[in-house]
Design a protein around this motif. Structure first.
Motif, short mmCIF file in Angstrom:
data_model
loop_
_atom_site.label_atom_id
_atom_site.label_comp_id
_atom_site.label_asym_id
_atom_site.label_seq_id
_atom_site.Cartn_x
_atom_site.Cartn_y
_atom_site.Cartn_z
N VAL A 89 -5.96 -13.48 -2.03
CA VAL A 89 -4.95 -12.75 -2.80
C VAL A 89 -3.65 -12.57 -2.04
CG1 VAL A 89 -6.60 -11.42 -4.15
CG2 VAL A 89 -5.75 -10.49 -2.01
N THR A 90 -2.60 -12.33 -2.81
CA THR A 90 -1.32 -11.90 -2.27
C THR A 90 -1.11 -10.48 -2.73
OG1 THR A 90 -0.46 -14.14 -2.40
CG2 THR A 90 1.16 -12.37 -2.22
N LEU A 91 -0.85 -9.57 -1.80
CA LEU A 91 -0.68 -8.18 -2.18
C LEU A 91 0.68 -8.00 -2.86
CD1 LEU A 91 -2.14 -6.26 0.88
CD2 LEU A 91 -3.28 -7.12 -1.17
N PRO A 92 0.79 -6.98 -3.74
CA PRO A 92 2.07 -6.79 -4.42
C PRO A 92 3.14 -6.27 -3.48
CG PRO A 92 0.55 -5.02 -4.95
CD PRO A 92 -0.23 -6.01 -4.15
N ASP A 93 4.37 -6.48 -3.88
CA ASP A 93 5.51 -5.94 -3.15
C ASP A 93 5.37 -4.41 -3.12
OD1 ASP A 93 8.94 -6.78 -3.03
OD2 ASP A 93 8.15 -4.77 -2.72
N GLY A 108 7.40 -2.20 -3.06
CA GLY A 108 8.43 -1.52 -3.85
C GLY A 108 8.08 -1.35 -5.31
N ILE A 109 7.07 -2.03 -5.82
CA ILE A 109 6.76 -1.92 -7.24
C ILE A 109 5.47 -1.17 -7.49
CG2 ILE A 109 8.05 -3.98 -7.84
CD1 ILE A 109 5.32 -5.42 -8.15
N VAL A 110 4.95 -0.52 -6.46
CA VAL A 110 3.74 0.27 -6.65
C VAL A 110 4.01 1.69 -6.21
CG1 VAL A 110 2.21 -1.70 -6.30
CG2 VAL A 110 2.80 -0.24 -4.36
N ALA A 111 3.19 2.59 -6.73
CA ALA A 111 3.27 4.00 -6.31
C ALA A 111 2.09 4.28 -5.40
CB ALA A 111 3.20 4.90 -7.54
N ASN A 112 2.36 4.98 -4.31
CA ASN A 112 1.30 5.30 -3.35
C ASN A 112 0.71 6.67 -3.63
OD1 ASN A 112 1.79 2.94 -1.75
ND2 ASN A 112 3.59 3.96 -0.94
#
Lengths: 522, 521
Positions: free
Chosen positions: B432-436, B438-442
């Motif tokens: 897999v490639t993890l998402p950027d 900047g487009i996810v909420a932690n």
């Protein structure tokens, strides 16, 4: 009119593009490799054990049993659309997922009945790949928005995979058009997965959640065979009540066994424990990746004398969970007041929450027995296939049906009873009912009771014979599956409907043509 | 009180921040099963106010100690341990198998409440019959101001509920319930010194267990234990009782007229507290009447005993993220195979539904087996020497060195990469490639990377971890555990008076051995 709708859909996507970080950090994307370390290419072709699916997280409308068009938050299909609209799982092998959309551009409102394309929506040649024009997971966001906006399904798209598969599930957040005040993230929680990874568990407090305008690909090696389910885990009291619930099941390795089932199970148990074991019983208290051999199996070889070749619910080693047809059924309730409030920006009450619509796989009786997909017109004037799953339970005469039952109610427990054919509960919470010494713990009953977050497997066995050898359940018979919580047999103010469906004993089923013959008439 | 901003993003962020903030004040707080020892217990039933995360102060009745108890468990002790004169749930009574238990119950409820009593299901109870006691429907009762004495032998081990046998619809709702734990008097030899014990010692972790096995049965060993009692509060009922508490009364059945139907709870609690309060420490000073918490932690491979009791009126589908639970026993009755009593027969459940009055014991364990990637981000890539580690499989396939930080790593997935082209010092070539970012909420319990432990997380994200260290409840440089939500799956019950998050919710942390789990904090 159409161009205005397309423009409205394009707005969130355009916002994404305005803030694009560049090709490497594209927000919408799908992932579905053609090979991995454990599943290499086979003869140069994508490995069939790599399964992929794309879903949208957004909103939409569904039709309740009393005809009311009800607002939903939901997941909709963004791949496998041809199968989804037929009521099948939308999961495809990599070869079926990685297809260029360009010759078959999907449209707003797809899939309509008869839709033919099963690939990932939006997947088009990547202009920046090297060489250019490859399918790298790059997607055209306009296609995603055309199909994904307002296409929520109830329940959410069905997943089905096999043990040993790798599953890549891409969640694409298309935003909620009816709630411009919200910027909800969405996630996918694979409920019940053993040894789950916190990162892929879909709990936003514990990991990450995808923002509007982005895609996140979940990755899991298939867990042990069984009936699981999945749902969003953002503000669950709200998102689940509003409809972000779906089904997933894992088919057992045993489906691929032709020889003695017990021998195969013993071997699989040994592999699961790194080889240093007899494979007869479990190596750990949770039987991770293993199933105890049935009591009575040969202790040395594992043989039970039963050969494979059928379809099974679990790796039973003795064929006891064999079935002829299977039906996923999700029990769920909707509170119409909450759904109305959810559409109109009003404060939501969780203490007052009271379901008034009671559904099996997204529909209330008599819609549960209406074949084909159900469609609902959304506020954009388009018909969407909102509820693709009927729960018509046809059983070939003398055969067995597996009911994969899950419950995602957020308020109360429900009972489902079988009027006529006994239910045999063979599995609970995605585990075979067998003690660690191998004894069968399955049981017969006329009803099962589930609360939200539970699942079980029931076999409806129509193979009984009377003392005079006539079939107990002859072709042409009709039975009922219904909730004896009689208030759950309603469609809000309509006093008959709700959690009910019909069981038909038919003469036969042709698995090739998928045609039933000799079923009782309505 | 309705919060009209419940639905706004800002409101939710504030509440999320508040949740994280409260947990931080307490420093990572763990659990264990604290309680008091006897075998003579001097209890009283009395009124007091308990607190909720929305600031509500709710008039309640609960059991407490009328004098200092004989002792406290666990042996290592917990800061601030005390037995107040009223608490919810009631004090956890801990005895040994074979003990002759005596419970003196003094009725210090308001006179308007009438008599009270305790039921001890699962035991043969004899009650005193002197002055100040009265015949009750289910049990001998203590008249207002007087004491009744119950005696029984703790014949078999296990976890059981105790609760009022008088006007249960009112008195149990008001908070008169608790747990009694009977410890086995013989420890199965295979439980007495395990490799997990050695691992704890190697990491200087104190032992907070009450015993080394739940029953005198070789399959019931455990390494950690937690007790969870589930109950609800309908504030309308408590308000009625509060309004009538001063009514003068000499009736055994009391003089209150409290409607306990229609039942509409607004608060849902685990161990008497709603989330996030339930994740503050045991005996936290801000909840003097609610001493017990629900904040489970464990290391990979640790057998964790869950003692689960349904109190209150409703069933709750208690769902444990992360793995199944093997049910050992129901109401103190071991579920064993009919043909081989050395083998367990309880079901494997991912949702251990509670039923009022019913208790169950179960074992949960997490190892990460079968994920198909190395949760520590190990690799044998020679260009990444800091990501190298050994994994020597034991007979079951797990790393066999109890002193190693990756003890109990599933060797079948050792060195398998998750990420295709990672930035950090973890295995590459994965699927897999993890998402950027900047487009996810932690989330507040996000450890900072997909990987387990501060070493792996720091390698994976580099010198500036996301989220920054120290601002969340599961710090990337200190704990970086795997968080799993354990909660009621009747999702509207994970709210506190219409506000999410709240109610019957807790976060369970699987911590790498690099992080010391100290259950006294």
């Amino acid at each position: 009119m159409v161009s205005i709708h397309r423009f409205v859909r394009l707005l969130p996507a355009m916002a994404v593009l305005l803030f694009a970080w560049g090709a490497v950090a594209q927000s919408f994307r799908v992932q579905c490799p053609t090979s991995t370390a454990i599943h290499p290419l086979i003869g140069g072709a994508p490995n069939p054990s790599i399964k992929c699916q794309q879903i949208s997280g957004g909103d939409g409308f569904a039709t309740m049993g009393d005809g009311t068009q009800t607002y939903l938050f939901g997941f909709g299909p963004l791949s496998g659309l041809a199968d989804i609209v037929k009521g099948l799982p939308g999961t495809q092998p990599a070869s079926g997922f990685n297809l260029d959309n360009s010759p078959n551009l999907p449209n707003i409102g797809d899939p309509q009945p008869g839709y033919g394309f099963n690939g990932a929506v939006g997947l088009v040649p990547d202009p920046e790949s090297d060489p250019a024009g490859q399918l790298t997971g790059h997607v055209d966001p306009r296609l995603i928005m055309d199909v994904g906006v307002m296409n929520a399904n109830q329940p959410a798209p069905l997943f089905a995979i096999d043990e040993d598969d790798e599953f890549f599930l891409t969640l694409t957040n298309v935003g909620q058009v009816m709630r411009p005040d919200l910027f909800e993230q969405h996630t996918v929680h694979f409920h019940g997965y053993p040894n789950a990874s916190s990162f892929y568990d879909g709990v936003p407090d514990a990991s990450i959640a995808i923002n509007v305008g982005g895609s996140f690909t979940y990755y899991y090696l298939a867990p042990e065979a069984g009936t699981y389910f999945w749902h969003c885990h953002i503000s669950p009291p709200e998102h689940l009540q509003m409809g972000m619930v779906g089904q997933i099941y894992v088919r057992p390795r045993q489906n691929r066994v032709t020889g003695d089932l017990g021998v195969a199970l013993k071997a699989a148990n040994t592999v699961a424990a790194y080889g240093g074991t007899t494979g007869v019983t479990c190596n750990d208290i949770l039987c991770t990746g293993q199933t105890p051999l049935p009591a009575g199996a040969n202790a040395t070889t594992g043989a039970t004398g039963v050969n494979g070749g059928g379809m099974y619910a679990y790796n039973d080693g003795d064929g006891s969970t064999r079935f002829d047809v299977e039906y996923p059924i999700q029990m769920m309730g909707f509170d119409p007041n909450f759904h109305f409030v959810g559409m109109t920006f009003n404060p939501e009450s969780f203490t007052d929450m009271k379901d008034k619509y009671f559904m099996l796989s997204g529909r209330s009786y008599p819609d549960t027995i209406s074949p084909g997909t159900m469609q609902t017109q959304s506020t954009d004037g388009t018909l969407h296939s909102s509820q693709p799953l009927p729960t018509i339970i046809n059983i070939p005469a003398g055969g067995r049906a597996l009911l994969r039952i899950s419950d995602l109610s957020v308020t109360e427990f429900s009972t489902l009873a079988s009027l006529g054919i006994p239910m045999k509960v063979i599995g609970i919470n995605a585990r075979l009912l067998r003690d660690t010494a191998g004894n069968d713990l399955s049981y017969y009953t006329n009803s099962i009771t589930l609360g939200g977050g539970e699942s079980l497997d029931v076999i409806l066995d129509a193979s009984g014979t009377n003392p005079d050898s006539t079939p107990k359940y002859p072709a042409g018979s009709k039975f009922y599956l219904y909730s004896p919580n009689l208030d759950h047999l309603s469609n809000d103010a309509e006093n008959f409907g709700g959690m009910m469906t019909e069981v038909n004993i038919c003469a036969s089923f042709d698995p090739t043509t998928k045609v039933w013959t000799g079923c009782p008439s309505i | 009180m309705r919060d009209t901003n419940t639905k706004t993003l800002v409101g939710r962020l504030l509440r999320g921040a508040a949740a994280a903030f409260v947990s931080l004040l307490a420093v990572p707080a763990q659990a264990g099963v604290p309680g008091i020892t006897g075998p003579t217990f001097n209890l009283r039933a009395g009124p007091a106010y308990i607190s909720q995360p929305d600031g509500a102060s709710i008039y309640s009745w609960g059991y407490g100690c009328s004098q200092s108890p004989a002792g406290f468990l666990p042996v290592v002790g917990m800061p601030n341990q005390n037995c107040p004169d009223m608490q919810i749930p009631g004090p956890t009574l801990i005895v040994h198998q074979g003990d002759m238990v005596t419970v003196n119950l003094t009725n210090n409820l308001p006179a308007a409440a009438g008599n009270t009593s305790i039921l001890f299901p699962g035991f043969q109870v004899t009650a005193s019959s002197g002055v100040g006691t009265a015949v009750g429907v289910l049990a001998r009762e203590a008249v207002n101001g007087s004491t009744v004495t119950y005696t029984f032998t703790a014949t078999t081990p296990g976890t059981r509920a105790y609760y009022s046998g008088t006007q249960g619809d009112l008195q149990i709702e008001m908070g008169l319930y608790g747990a009694i734990i009977v410890l086995p008097n013989t420890v199965p030899p295979n439980c007495s010194s395990t490799l997990n014990d050695q691992a704890k010692a190697a990491n200087s972790e104190l032992d907070f267990r009450l015993a080394k096995a739940a029953y005198s049965h070789a399959a019931t060993c455990y390494d950690r234990e937690y007790l969870f009692q589930f109950s609800e509060i309908d504030p309308a009922i408590h308000r009625q009782a509060e309004e009538q508490k001063g009514v003068p009364c000499t009736n055994n059945s009391g003089c209150m007229v409290v409607e306990t139907e229609v039942y509409k709870p607004a608060y849902y609690m685990i161990n008497g507290r709603s989330m996030p309060d339930n994740m503050d420490p045991h005996y936290a000073v801000q909840y003097p009447r609610q001493p017990y918490n629900g904040n489970p932690h464990m290391h990979p491979g640790e057998l964790t005993l869950l003692r689960i009791i349904g109190q209150g009126r409703w069933q709750h589908p208690f769902h444990e993220h992360g793995n199944h639970v093997r049910v050992l026993a129901r109401d103190g009755n071991l579920l064993l195979s009919e043909t081989d009593t050395t083998k367990l027969a309880g079901p494997l459940l991912f949702t251990t539904t509670t039923t009022p009055g019913q208790a169950m014991d179960g074992i949960f364990v997490w190892t990460g087996k079968g994920l198909n990637w190395d949760v520590f981000g190990h690799t044998n890539d020679p260009l990444k020497p800091t990501a190298a580690a050994t994994c020597t499989p034991d007979a079951n396939g797990y790393h066999n060195d109890p002193t190693a930080p990756n003890y109990y790593e599933w060797c079948g997935d050792h060195n398998k990469a998750l990420e295709s082209k990672p930035f950090g010092n973890v295995g590459s070539g994965g699927p897999v490639t993890l998402p950027d970012p900047g487009i996810v909420a932690n989330g507040p319990w996000y450890g900072g990377s997909p990987y387990l432990g501060p070493n792996a997380t720091t390698r994976a994200v580099g010198s500036t971890p996301i989220p920054p260290s120290g601002t969340v409840a599961n710090s990337p440089t200190d704990e970086a555990g795997f968080a799993f939500m354990w909660h009621s799956h009747n999702e509207r019950e994970i709210t506190t008076n219409n506000i999410f998050p709240g109610g019957m919710l807790m976060m369970m942390l699987v911590d790498s051995r690099e992080f010391v789990i100290n259950e006294s904090l």
